[in-house]
Design a protein around this motif. Structure first.
Motif, PDB file in Angstrom:
ATOM      1  N   GLY A  25       0.846  -1.197   0.000  1.00  0.00           N
ATOM      2  CA  GLY A  25       0.000   0.000   0.000  1.00  0.00           C
ATOM      3  C   GLY A  25       0.873   1.235   0.000  1.00  0.00           C
ATOM      4  N   HIS A  26       0.628   2.137   0.960  1.00  0.00           N
ATOM      5  CA  HIS A  26       1.411   3.373   1.063  1.00  0.00           C
ATOM      6  C   HIS A  26       2.495   3.273   2.132  1.00  0.00           C
ATOM      7  CE1 HIS A  26      -1.206   5.458  -1.689  1.00  0.00           C
ATOM      8  NE2 HIS A  26      -2.260   5.034  -1.004  1.00  0.00           N
ATOM      9  N   THR A  27       2.740   2.063   2.628  1.00  0.00           N
ATOM     10  CA  THR A  27       3.738   1.865   3.681  1.00  0.00           C
ATOM     11  C   THR A  27       4.896   1.041   3.148  1.00  0.00           C
ATOM     12  OG1 THR A  27       1.950   1.829   5.323  1.00  0.00           O
ATOM     13  CG2 THR A  27       4.089   1.004   6.032  1.00  0.00           C
ATOM     14  N   THR A  28       6.126   1.515   3.417  1.00  0.00           N
ATOM     15  CA  THR A  28       7.327   0.770   3.054  1.00  0.00           C
ATOM     16  C   THR A  28       7.924   0.185   4.319  1.00  0.00           C
ATOM     17  OG1 THR A  28       7.772   2.252   1.199  1.00  0.00           O
ATOM     18  CG2 THR A  28       9.615   0.912   1.985  1.00  0.00           C
ATOM     19  N   TYR A  29       8.089  -1.131   4.322  1.00  0.00           N
ATOM     20  CA  TYR A  29       8.672  -1.833   5.456  1.00  0.00           C
ATOM     21  C   TYR A  29      10.129  -2.117   5.146  1.00  0.00           C
ATOM     22  CZ  TYR A  29       3.831  -2.543   6.795  1.00  0.00           C
ATOM     23  OH  TYR A  29       2.521  -2.337   7.140  1.00  0.00           O
ATOM     24  N   GLU A  30      11.006  -1.841   6.101  1.00  0.00           N
ATOM     25  CA  GLU A  30      12.426  -2.094   5.941  1.00  0.00           C
ATOM     26  C   GLU A  30      12.806  -3.135   6.992  1.00  0.00           C
ATOM     27  OE1 GLU A  30      15.195   1.202   4.939  1.00  0.00           O
ATOM     28  OE2 GLU A  30      16.127   0.626   6.831  1.00  0.00           O
ATOM     29  N   VAL A  31      13.318  -4.282   6.531  1.00  0.00           N
ATOM     30  CA  VAL A  31      13.661  -5.384   7.426  1.00  0.00           C
ATOM     31  C   VAL A  31      15.166  -5.582   7.385  1.00  0.00           C
ATOM     32  CG1 VAL A  31      13.311  -7.834   7.919  1.00  0.00           C
ATOM     33  CG2 VAL A  31      11.441  -6.479   6.960  1.00  0.00           C
ATOM     34  N   HIS A  32      15.793  -5.558   8.550  1.00  0.00           N
ATOM     35  CA  HIS A  32      17.235  -5.781   8.653  1.00  0.00           C
ATOM     36  C   HIS A  32      17.464  -7.207   9.124  1.00  0.00           C
ATOM     37  CE1 HIS A  32      18.075  -1.512   8.169  1.00  0.00           C
ATOM     38  NE2 HIS A  32      16.993  -1.330   8.899  1.00  0.00           N
ATOM     39  N   ILE A  33      18.249  -7.955   8.375  1.00  0.00           N
ATOM     40  CA  ILE A  33      18.525  -9.350   8.677  1.00  0.00           C
ATOM     41  C   ILE A  33      20.005  -9.473   9.012  1.00  0.00           C
ATOM     42  CG2 ILE A  33      18.487 -11.703   7.784  1.00  0.00           C
ATOM     43  CD1 ILE A  33      16.377 -10.644   5.745  1.00  0.00           C
ATOM     44  N   CYS A  34      20.302 -10.069  10.169  1.00  0.00           N
ATOM     45  CA  CYS A  34      21.688 -10.289  10.588  1.00  0.00           C
ATOM     46  C   CYS A  34      21.900 -11.774  10.798  1.00  0.00           C
ATOM     47  CB  CYS A  34      21.972  -9.571  11.897  1.00  0.00           C
ATOM     48  SG  CYS A  34      21.729  -7.794  11.820  1.00  0.00           S
ATOM     49  N   PHE A  35      23.025 -12.272  10.325  1.00  0.00           N
ATOM     50  CA  PHE A  35      23.348 -13.665  10.545  1.00  0.00           C
ATOM     51  C   PHE A  35      24.860 -13.840  10.550  1.00  0.00           C
ATOM     52  CE2 PHE A  35      22.974 -13.081   6.019  1.00  0.00           C
ATOM     53  CZ  PHE A  35      24.048 -13.778   5.492  1.00  0.00           C
ATOM     54  N   ASN A  36      25.288 -14.896  11.199  1.00  0.00           N
ATOM     55  CA  ASN A  36      26.706 -15.210  11.280  1.00  0.00           C
ATOM     56  C   ASN A  36      27.035 -16.187  10.157  1.00  0.00           C
ATOM     57  OD1 ASN A  36      29.258 -16.148  11.902  1.00  0.00           O
ATOM     58  ND2 ASN A  36      28.901 -16.093  14.098  1.00  0.00           N
ATOM     59  N   GLU A  37      27.916 -15.813   9.258  1.00  0.00           N
ATOM     60  CA  GLU A  37      28.273 -16.673   8.120  1.00  0.00           C
ATOM     61  C   GLU A  37      28.978 -17.949   8.554  1.00  0.00           C
ATOM     62  OE1 GLU A  37      30.480 -14.255   5.421  1.00  0.00           O
ATOM     63  OE2 GLU A  37      28.705 -13.174   4.753  1.00  0.00           O
ATOM     64  N   GLN A  38      29.491 -17.996   9.774  1.00  0.00           N
ATOM     65  CA  GLN A  38      30.194 -19.177  10.266  1.00  0.00           C
ATOM     66  C   GLN A  38      29.262 -20.112  11.040  1.00  0.00           C
ATOM     67  OE1 GLN A  38      33.328 -17.360  12.484  1.00  0.00           O
ATOM     68  NE2 GLN A  38      34.447 -16.739  10.661  1.00  0.00           N
ATOM     69  N   SER A  39      27.981 -19.791  11.071  1.00  0.00           N
ATOM     70  CA  SER A  39      27.004 -20.607  11.784  1.00  0.00           C
ATOM     71  C   SER A  39      26.897 -21.993  11.158  1.00  0.00           C
ATOM     72  CB  SER A  39      25.640 -19.920  11.750  1.00  0.00           C
ATOM     73  OG  SER A  39      24.669 -20.747  12.344  1.00  0.00           O
ATOM     74  N   LYS A  40      26.688 -23.000  11.983  1.00  0.00           N
ATOM     75  CA  LYS A  40      26.551 -24.368  11.487  1.00  0.00           C
ATOM     76  C   LYS A  40      25.091 -24.721  11.224  1.00  0.00           C
ATOM     77  CE  LYS A  40      30.710 -26.210  13.606  1.00  0.00           C
ATOM     78  NZ  LYS A  40      31.393 -25.139  14.226  1.00  0.00           N
TER      79      LYS A  40
END
Length: 59
Positions: A25-40
């Protein structure tokens, strides 16, 4: 249909951040995703674990 835009960081660190933008609609959602690349644990494994934990907590 709304567009999703992925922004990749310019530097590589063990903890990578990514941003997704989704306009509904008229709303923009901004989602920040963080992850550890060394995660198993893969993202799929993590989501399944979270769902199982939530089901167990609700019973």
């Amino acid at each position: 249909m709304a567009k999703t835009k992925a922004v990749t960081p310019t530097t590589s660190t063990p903890q990578t951040k990514r941003t997704l933008e989704k306009r509904i609609g008229h709303t923009t959602y901004e989602v920040h995703i963080c992850f550890n690349e060394q995660s198993k644990e893969s993202m799929n494994d993590k989501i399944c674990r979270l769902i199982k934990n939530q089901i167990a907590d609700s019973q």
